[in-house]
Scaffold this active site. Structure first.
Site, PDB file in Angstrom:
ATOM      1  N   HIS A  45      42.639  37.954  43.559  1.00 17.87           N
ATOM      2  CA  HIS A  45      42.478  39.441  43.751  1.00 17.87           C
ATOM      3  C   HIS A  45      41.779  39.787  42.387  1.00 17.87           C
ATOM      4  O   HIS A  45      40.725  40.366  42.481  1.00 17.87           O
ATOM      5  CB  HIS A  45      43.672  40.203  43.661  1.00 17.87           C
ATOM      6  CG  HIS A  45      43.590  41.411  43.345  1.00 17.87           C
ATOM      7  ND1 HIS A  45      43.814  42.395  44.401  1.00 17.87           N
ATOM      8  CD2 HIS A  45      43.784  42.190  42.208  1.00 17.87           C
ATOM      9  CE1 HIS A  45      43.549  43.766  44.004  1.00 17.87           C
ATOM     10  NE2 HIS A  45      43.514  43.718  42.371  1.00 17.87           N
ATOM     11  N   GLU A  46      41.951  39.088  41.495  1.00 16.92           N
ATOM     12  CA  GLU A  46      41.402  39.486  40.107  1.00 16.92           C
ATOM     13  C   GLU A  46      39.897  39.070  40.049  1.00 16.92           C
ATOM     14  O   GLU A  46      38.852  39.531  39.633  1.00 16.92           O
ATOM     15  CB  GLU A  46      41.873  38.949  38.809  1.00 16.92           C
ATOM     16  CG  GLU A  46      43.464  39.485  38.801  1.00 16.92           C
ATOM     17  CD  GLU A  46      43.294  40.943  38.789  1.00 16.92           C
ATOM     18  OE1 GLU A  46      42.303  41.802  38.299  1.00 16.92           O
ATOM     19  OE2 GLU A  46      44.477  41.600  39.219  1.00 16.92           O
ATOM     20  N   HIS A  51      37.681  41.171  42.040  1.00 18.26           N
ATOM     21  CA  HIS A  51      37.225  42.237  41.228  1.00 18.26           C
ATOM     22  C   HIS A  51      35.948  41.978  40.495  1.00 18.26           C
ATOM     23  O   HIS A  51      34.787  42.755  40.247  1.00 18.26           O
ATOM     24  CB  HIS A  51      38.283  42.832  40.104  1.00 18.26           C
ATOM     25  CG  HIS A  51      39.469  43.841  40.837  1.00 18.26           C
ATOM     26  ND1 HIS A  51      38.922  45.049  41.364  1.00 18.26           N
ATOM     27  CD2 HIS A  51      40.749  43.651  40.566  1.00 18.26           C
ATOM     28  CE1 HIS A  51      40.058  45.305  41.685  1.00 18.26           C
ATOM     29  NE2 HIS A  51      41.011  44.692  41.323  1.00 18.26           N
TER      30      HIS A  51
END
Length: 172
Positions: free
Chosen positions: A63-64, A67
């Site tokens: 997820h990071e 980003h």
């Protein structure tokens, strides 16, 4: 954590690997930051490492990384900056218009104290309205990062990470 982050960064097509940090905090948290895809950091709390298994951690790091791959840090900074500019501009215009409307016909200029007070009030109101717009864009970016996390770390790992967070923050 380091190997996992680098593997996921390669899967995301990042040309430069992000720095990796682990910080001592009991809260379950991770974040990505940095001014660009080629100058970024993924940080993970010790609380997250202690409370999640390897698959869940991989989902969070995926997820990071998403980003970073999506350029979310810069995008959200720009969105917030544009909203702030609109808030300041429209607050000044609205304060000037109301102060001019309220001045008496024999006054040459509106009261600066009235304009100052109105401008602050409009900045507060428009700032709250602007935060709704920023929150909307933020939610869109978070959903895109979840999708990216599922792509880079695997759908099952992303689901496991979200379920672990749900168990932690919405225990039933």
């Amino acid at each position: 954590i380091l190997d996992m982050t680098y593997r996921l960064a390669r899967a995301a097509g990042l040309s430069k690997m992000p720095e990796v940090g682990i910080y001592d905090n009991p809260e379950i948290n991770a974040f990505a930051t940095g001014p660009s895809r080629n100058n970024s950091l993924v940080a993970v709390s010790t609380g997250l490492i202690r409370s999640m298994d390897r698959n869940e951690i991989e989902g969070v790091i995926g997820h990071e990384i998403a980003h970073i791959a999506n350029g979310d840090m810069v995008t959200m900074t720009l969105v917030q900056g544009v909203i702030n500019a609109f808030v300041l501009f429209f607050a000044k215009i609205a304060a000037w218009a109301i102060a001019n409307f309220m001045r008496s016909s024999n006054d040459e200029s509106p009261s600066y104290m009235l304009m100052f007070g109105l401008e602050i009030a409009f900045q507060i109101v428009f700032g709250i309205l602007g935060s709704v717009v920023v929150a909307y864009f933020s939610r869109i970016r978070e959903f895109r990062a979840d999708k990216g996390g599922a792509t880079f770390a695997g759908r099952g790992n992303m689901i496991a990470a979200l379920q672990a967070l749900q168990r932690t923050y919405n225990p039933k």
